[in-house]
Design a protein around this motif. Structure first.
Motif, mmCIF file in Angstrom:
data_model
loop_
_atom_site.group_PDB
_atom_site.id
_atom_site.type_symbol
_atom_site.label_atom_id
_atom_site.label_comp_id
_atom_site.label_asym_id
_atom_site.label_seq_id
_atom_site.Cartn_x
_atom_site.Cartn_y
_atom_site.Cartn_z
ATOM 1 N N ILE A 142 0.836 -1.207 0.000
ATOM 2 C CA ILE A 142 0.000 0.000 0.000
ATOM 3 C C ILE A 142 0.874 1.262 0.000
ATOM 4 N N ALA A 145 2.005 1.879 -3.388
ATOM 5 C CA ALA A 145 0.932 2.406 -4.239
ATOM 6 C C ALA A 145 0.650 3.880 -3.943
ATOM 7 N N MET A 146 0.519 4.202 -2.656
ATOM 8 C CA MET A 146 0.115 5.560 -2.263
ATOM 9 C C MET A 146 1.198 6.603 -2.555
ATOM 10 N N SER A 147 2.461 6.182 -2.496
ATOM 11 C CA SER A 147 3.574 7.133 -2.613
ATOM 12 C C SER A 147 3.835 7.585 -4.047
ATOM 13 N N GLY A 148 3.186 6.921 -5.015
ATOM 14 C CA GLY A 148 3.486 7.220 -6.410
ATOM 15 C C GLY A 148 4.629 6.382 -6.954
ATOM 16 N N TYR A 149 5.309 5.661 -6.070
ATOM 17 C CA TYR A 149 6.439 4.841 -6.528
ATOM 18 C C TYR A 149 6.002 3.766 -7.530
ATOM 19 N N MET A 150 4.903 3.048 -7.203
ATOM 20 C CA MET A 150 4.452 1.964 -8.095
ATOM 21 C C MET A 150 4.167 2.469 -9.505
ATOM 22 N N MET A 201 5.622 5.484 3.651
ATOM 23 C CA MET A 201 5.222 6.273 2.484
ATOM 24 C C MET A 201 6.184 7.434 2.249
#
Lengths: 396, 396
Positions: A142, A145-150, A201
Motif C-alpha cells: 500500500i 501504491a500511495m507514494s506514487g512509486y508503483m 510512504m
C-alpha cells in the motif's frame, strides 16, 4: 578488538514483522545491545514465515540477528511493569505499532519521560503519526501504491507495478536507524532525549530523485520506460553471444567509448545517431546495430572490456547468481551463521564497512525467550521473582 | 530553537552526481555544515541535468540543499593544498570517486591521518573498495542488474526490469550517512577516527528480505509475480467503481475482515476459497468476485471503510497525485524553498521526524562557488590570498 560504534547502547525493541525489526537489527549490527520483547505466545509472526529449516525461519533469522529475545506478556499490568523496569535502564525504545498504540498501553510520552528522561523513542510506521492517514494500518504494497512509486515502476504495458522486495519497510527502517543514532549523538552532546520517527510512504517518496523533481517542476508525471532510459540512448539491455548485458553509458564521452569498443564508432558520423536526441529518436535501429556487434563476444568478454574502458556494464544476474558472485563473496555479503539446534543459516551481511571496527555477528538470532532470565536478572530481578513471574504465566 | 542532531559537525564533500551528494545532503539536513567542493568548470554535472527552471536544475536543488558550495580546482597542487587546509578543520570527508582515485590525488589514508587524525572518511561506491569488481565504474542500472534485484522486479512477461528511481544510489547514500554518524559517535566516545563505506550493489542486496532468505535456503530463485502476492490471496489491485485500489490483507483474520466488509464473507464457506492455499489456486475466480463486489463503491469509499476495519488499502497514485496528497502535505513532504535569483523551488522534504529538533531548510541549494570566499576566510585565508588564488584561476 575495538568496540563497535554503538557499544554500550541499550535498546528495548518492541517491533515485529519487518520495518521495525530491520531498524533494531541495524542498531544491533552497529554494536547496541538489543533486547527484543516478544509475546510468549509464538513471538514475532515472522518466526512462522518464509522458509523454515530445522525449526527456524531463515527470513526471521536473517533480519533479527544481533538481538536477544525476552518473552514477556505485555497485555497484563505485571508484564508492563517488567517492561518499564527494562526501559528505565535503556537508551532507546524501538516500536512499530500503529500510532497511538503505545499511548493506549500507558506508555505516553509523559509516562516514558517519568520512567527514563534520557530515553529516545524511535517509531516506524506507515504514514507518519500525524495527518489524515496516521491511523491506517501499514503495509509495504500500500505504501508503494500511495507514494506514487508503483506508478513509476513497470512499463507502459504492465502499468503500475509493485516491486518484488518490501522496500518501503526496509528503507523506513534504515531511516529510523539513522534517526536513532543521530538522536543519540544529540542527546550525548547535551541535547534533549526525543522521539524520532520514519514512515514507509514518506521514506520511499524521498527517494524519487529526478522523477519527483521533474514532476514538481512540470506538473506532469514521468512516463515508465522499462529498461530503456527515458532520455539517453544507447542504454539498457543488449544481447551478447551467450546472454544479455546491461550497459549504461551516461554521457557522450562514454557513448563514444562504448561504440568504439564494439566497433561502431562510425555511427557517430551517421546523421541518425550523431547526437543523443537523434539516437533516442532512432533507438530501435541503434539497439539492433549494437546487438549485432555484441553477438561476436560473450557476456564475460564484453563486461570485462567495457568496464576497463570506463563504460558501466554488467550482467543481469538471477538472485542466486548474485548471492554466489565473487564480488559478493569478497565483500562478505553472505554470512554462514551457526544457530545451535537449527544448523547453519545463510543470510546477507553488513552493507556498511568500517575500517577499524568491522561489524560482526555477535548473537545468532535467538529462539523465542532465549534470554528472558538473563535480561531480567541484569535488570535486578532475583531468581525467585523470575520464577514467580513465570509461574503466573508472564514469561516465556 | 534547539540545536540540530549534527550541529557543530563539519563535512567536506567531494561527491558528485547522486549517491554521494544524497549522503552529504542527509548530513546537512541533520545539521552538519556541509561544504561541497566543485570544479570551477561547471561544478557537479547534475547542475545541468533534469528540469531547469530560471537557471537552476530542480533535480540538483532537491538533492543538494543544506550545503555550501566552494568552487576549487583540485587538479592543481595549489588547489589540493587549499583542500587539505579545509580538511584540517573537518570532522568528515565524503567522496564517491571510483576506489583508488583519492589515493591518486595524494589523499592516501596515511596523508589524511597526517592532515587530521580525527577525520572520518566516508565513501560511496558501486561494488565496494575490495574484490574483483572494485575498479568498475558505478551506475545504478548496473548495480540493479548485478545484485539480482532486477531479476525480482517485473512480471514473467517483462523479464528482469529496472525500477524507475535510481534506488541503489539513494540506498547506498543513506547507508553511508548512517555509517558516518555512527563513526562520529564512536570517535566522540573515544574510539578511532575511521574509514566507512557503502556500495550500491551490496546495499540493495541487503534489502531483499524474504527473497534472499528464500533463495539462500532453497537454492532456487524467486518467481516474479507482478502485483500478485506469491503466496497470499486475495491480494493486489482490484477495481472499484471509479478506479483501482490496492488491498493487502496479509493473514486469515484480515482476509475475513476484507471479505466481510465487501459482502463476500460467505466465500469462506465455499470449498474453493476456504483456506489460503485454495484461494491462491483459484485466484482468478476469487479476484473476479472481489472486483464485482467492489464495483458498487468508489475508491474513496472502500479505502476509508477497509482501513477503518484494519485492512491495509490504498489507491495507486500517480506521482503528481502523491505529491499533492493531504497526508504528504501534513507530513510537510513537499517543501517550497525560495532560491534567490531562481524563484521558488519545490522539493521533497525530510523523512526523519525529530520531536524536539525538527529538521529544517537552513541553506537553499547554492549557486556554484557561492560560498568560496566565506569558507576560505573561515579557514584562515586573508582577502589578498583569496584574490591571488582567484587570479591564478583556482577558484570559481
Amino acid at each position: 578488538m575495538s568496540d563497535l560504534p554503538l557499544s554500550g547502547v541499550r535498546v528495548v525493541d518492541l517491533t515485529r514483522i519487518l520495518s521495525g525489526p530491520f531498524c533494531a537489527m541495524i542498531l544491533g549490527d552497529l554494536g547496541a545491545d538489543v533486547v527484543k520483547i516478544e509475546s510468549p505466545k509464538g513471538g514475532d509472526p515472522v518466526r512462522g514465515q518464509g522458509h523454515i529449516v530445522d525449526g527456524l525461519s531463515w527470513y526471521f533469522a536473517g533480519f533479527n540477528r544481533n538481538k536477544r529475545s525476552v518473552a514477556l506478556d505485555l497485555r497484563r499490568p505485571e508484564g508492563l511493569a517488567v517492561l518499564e523496569r527494562l526501559l528505565a535502564g535503556a537508551d532507546i525504545l524501538t516500536e512499530n505499532y500503529r500510532p497511538g498504540v503505545l499511548d493506549e498501553m500507558g506508555l505516553t510520552p509523559a509516562r516514558l519521560a517519568q520512567i527514563n528522561p534520557r530515553l529516545i523513542v524511535v517509531s516506524v510506521n506507515g504514514y507518519g503519526s500525524t495527518g489524515p492517514y496516521a491511523n491506517r494500518p501499514a503495509f509495504d504494497f500500500i505504501a508503494q501504491a500511495m507514494s506514487g512509486y508503483m506508478a513509476t515502476n513497470g512499463t507502459p504495458a504492465t502499468g503500475p507495478l509493485r516491486t518484488g522486495p518490501p522496500l518501503t519497510d526496509l528503507i523506513a527502517g534504515l531511516y529510523a536507524a539513522l534517526g536513532a543514532v543521530s538522536a543519540l549523538r544529540a542527546r550525548d552532546a547535551g541535547g534533549p532525549a526525543q522521539r524520532v520517527e520514519a514512515s514507509m510512504m514518506m521514506s520511499i517518496l524521498s527517494m524519487m530523485a529526478y522523477l519527483s523533481s521533474g514532476a514538481l517542476a512540470t506538473g506532469r508525471d514521468p512516463v515508465t520506460t522499462g529498461n530503456d532510459h527515458p532520455i539517453v540512448a544507447p542504454y539498457g539491455l543488449f544481447r551478447a553471444a551467450d546472454g544479455d548485458i546491461a550497459v549504461a553509458p551516461s554521457t557522450d564521452v562514454f557513448v563514444a567509448r562504448f561504440l568504439g569498443e564494439i566497433g561502431l564508432k562510425h555511427l557517430l558520423d551517421d546523421p541518425r545517431f550523431a547526437d543523443n536526441a537523434r539516437r533516442v529518436e532512432n533507438r530501435a535501429e541503434l539497439n539492433r546495430l549494437v546487438d549485432d556487434a555484441l553477438a561476436h563476444g560473450t557476456q564475460a568478454h564484453w563486461i570485462e572490456r567495457l568496464n576497463r574502458a570506463g563504460v558501466p556494464c554488467g550482467k543481469v544476474q538471477r538472485l542466486t547468481e548474485a548471492l554466489a558472485d565473487p564480488q559478493v563473496a569478497a565483500q562478505e555479503m553472505v554470512l554462514e551463521v551457526p544457530h545451535p539446534g537449527h544448523g547453519t543459516v545463510k543470510m546477507t551481511g553488513f552493507p556498511i564497512k568500517f575500517s577499524e571496527t568491522p561489524l560482526q555477528l555477535r548473537h545468532p538470532t535467538p529462539d523465542l525467550g532465549a534470554q528472558t532470565d538473563a535480561v531480567l536478572a541484569e535488570a535486578g530481578y532475583g531468581p525467585d521473582e523470575i520464577t514467580g513471574l513465570r509461574d503466573r504465566g508472564l514469561l516465556g
